[in-house]
Design an enzyme around this catalytic site. Structure first.
Site, PDB file in Angstrom:
ATOM      1  N   HIS A  99      14.131   9.853  29.418  1.00 14.18           N
ATOM      2  CA  HIS A  99      13.187   8.775  29.714  1.00 14.18           C
ATOM      3  C   HIS A  99      12.526   8.326  28.420  1.00 14.18           C
ATOM      4  O   HIS A  99      12.911   7.324  27.842  1.00 14.18           O
ATOM      5  CB  HIS A  99      12.146   9.237  30.753  1.00 14.18           C
ATOM      6  CG  HIS A  99      11.176   8.177  31.129  1.00 14.18           C
ATOM      7  ND1 HIS A  99       9.875   8.466  31.452  1.00 14.18           N
ATOM      8  CD2 HIS A  99      11.310   6.825  31.222  1.00 14.18           C
ATOM      9  CE1 HIS A  99       9.252   7.322  31.734  1.00 14.18           C
ATOM     10  NE2 HIS A  99      10.101   6.329  31.610  1.00 14.18           N
ATOM     11  N   HIS A 118       6.762  13.037  33.044  1.00  8.49           N
ATOM     12  CA  HIS A 118       6.799  12.236  34.283  1.00  8.49           C
ATOM     13  C   HIS A 118       7.698  12.890  35.325  1.00  8.49           C
ATOM     14  O   HIS A 118       8.174  12.233  36.248  1.00  8.49           O
ATOM     15  CB  HIS A 118       7.253  10.805  33.986  1.00  8.49           C
ATOM     16  CG  HIS A 118       6.578  10.221  32.789  1.00  8.49           C
ATOM     17  ND1 HIS A 118       7.209  10.032  31.580  1.00  8.49           N
ATOM     18  CD2 HIS A 118       5.287   9.839  32.606  1.00  8.49           C
ATOM     19  CE1 HIS A 118       6.359   9.539  30.702  1.00  8.49           C
ATOM     20  NE2 HIS A 118       5.182   9.414  31.293  1.00  8.49           N
TER      21      HIS A 118
HETATM   22 FE1  FES Z   1      10.603  12.655  30.941  1.00  8.62          FE
HETATM   23 FE2  FES Z   1       9.168  10.463  31.297  1.00  8.62          FE
HETATM   24  S1  FES Z   1       9.588  11.472  29.424  1.00  8.62           S
HETATM   25  S2  FES Z   1      10.211  11.629  32.772  1.00  8.62           S
END
Ligand code: FES
Length: 175
Positions: A99, A118
């Site tokens: 992500h 997140h």
């Molecule tokens: Fe891993 Fe956002 S950095 S879910």
């Protein structure tokens, strides 16, 4: 072919390519220095651990293919997709979430790899498949090989490590 199917085909191709690259790297690297291989654009062969040192469910952290590119190797205790070792239970993954690059840790309770920021969830038993969360892709899997002495080597990466345009560029080689 729908979007999900296309994603799966792309991932399979990546794994296949990495497998070939990993096997090729192992052959090419025999008798050569890791340094020369990394600088020539081939994945280096780096020793991560020995089978005797592993404890089921306890990750071993290591940098690969370059310094600062953090990964974890773990013996999951049961045969899994892409696993190595006598039980095909040992796998390794990038520790950077796809992500925005936060740290991913192995959750003892669920057995999943979970991002601290997140909460993207990846399955270490399914080649790092994204199960849920905002991440755009699966977790890059590190190709492993075990020699006759039980030494486990990282020999390639299936997938692009977060934040990089090339896993082998712009970094210092692991010694
Ligand atoms: Fe891993 Fe956002 S950095 S879910």
């Amino acid at each position: 072919m729908d979007h999900q199917q296309k994603k799966e085909v792309t991932r399979r191709n990546l794994l296949k390519t990495a497998g070939i690259a990993g096997a090729g790297a192992a052959v090419l690297l025999m008798g050569l220095k890791d340094k020369a291989q990394a600088s020539s654009g081939t994945y280096p062969q780096i020793k991560v651990a020995n089978l005797k040192e592993l404890k089921t469910g306890k990750p071993v952290k290591f940098d690969y293919p370059l310094v600062g590119r953090k990964n974890m190797l773990v013996d999951l205790g049961c045969p899994v997709e892409g696993g190595v070792g006598a039980n095909k239970s040992i796998v390794a993954y990038s520790a950077f979430c796809t992500h925005i690059g936060c740290g991913v840790e192995l959750d003892k309770e669920s057995g999943m790899l979970i991002c601290e920021c997140h909460q993207s969830i990846y399955d270490p038993k399914q080649s790092g498949k994204l199960i849920e969360g905002p991440s755009p892709s699966n977790l890059p899997m590190i190709s492993l090989e075990v020699d006759k002495n039980g030494d486990i080597y990282a020999v390639g990466v299936a997938g692009l490590i977060y934040g990089l345009r090339n896993n082998l560029l712009d970094g210092e080689e692991v010694k």
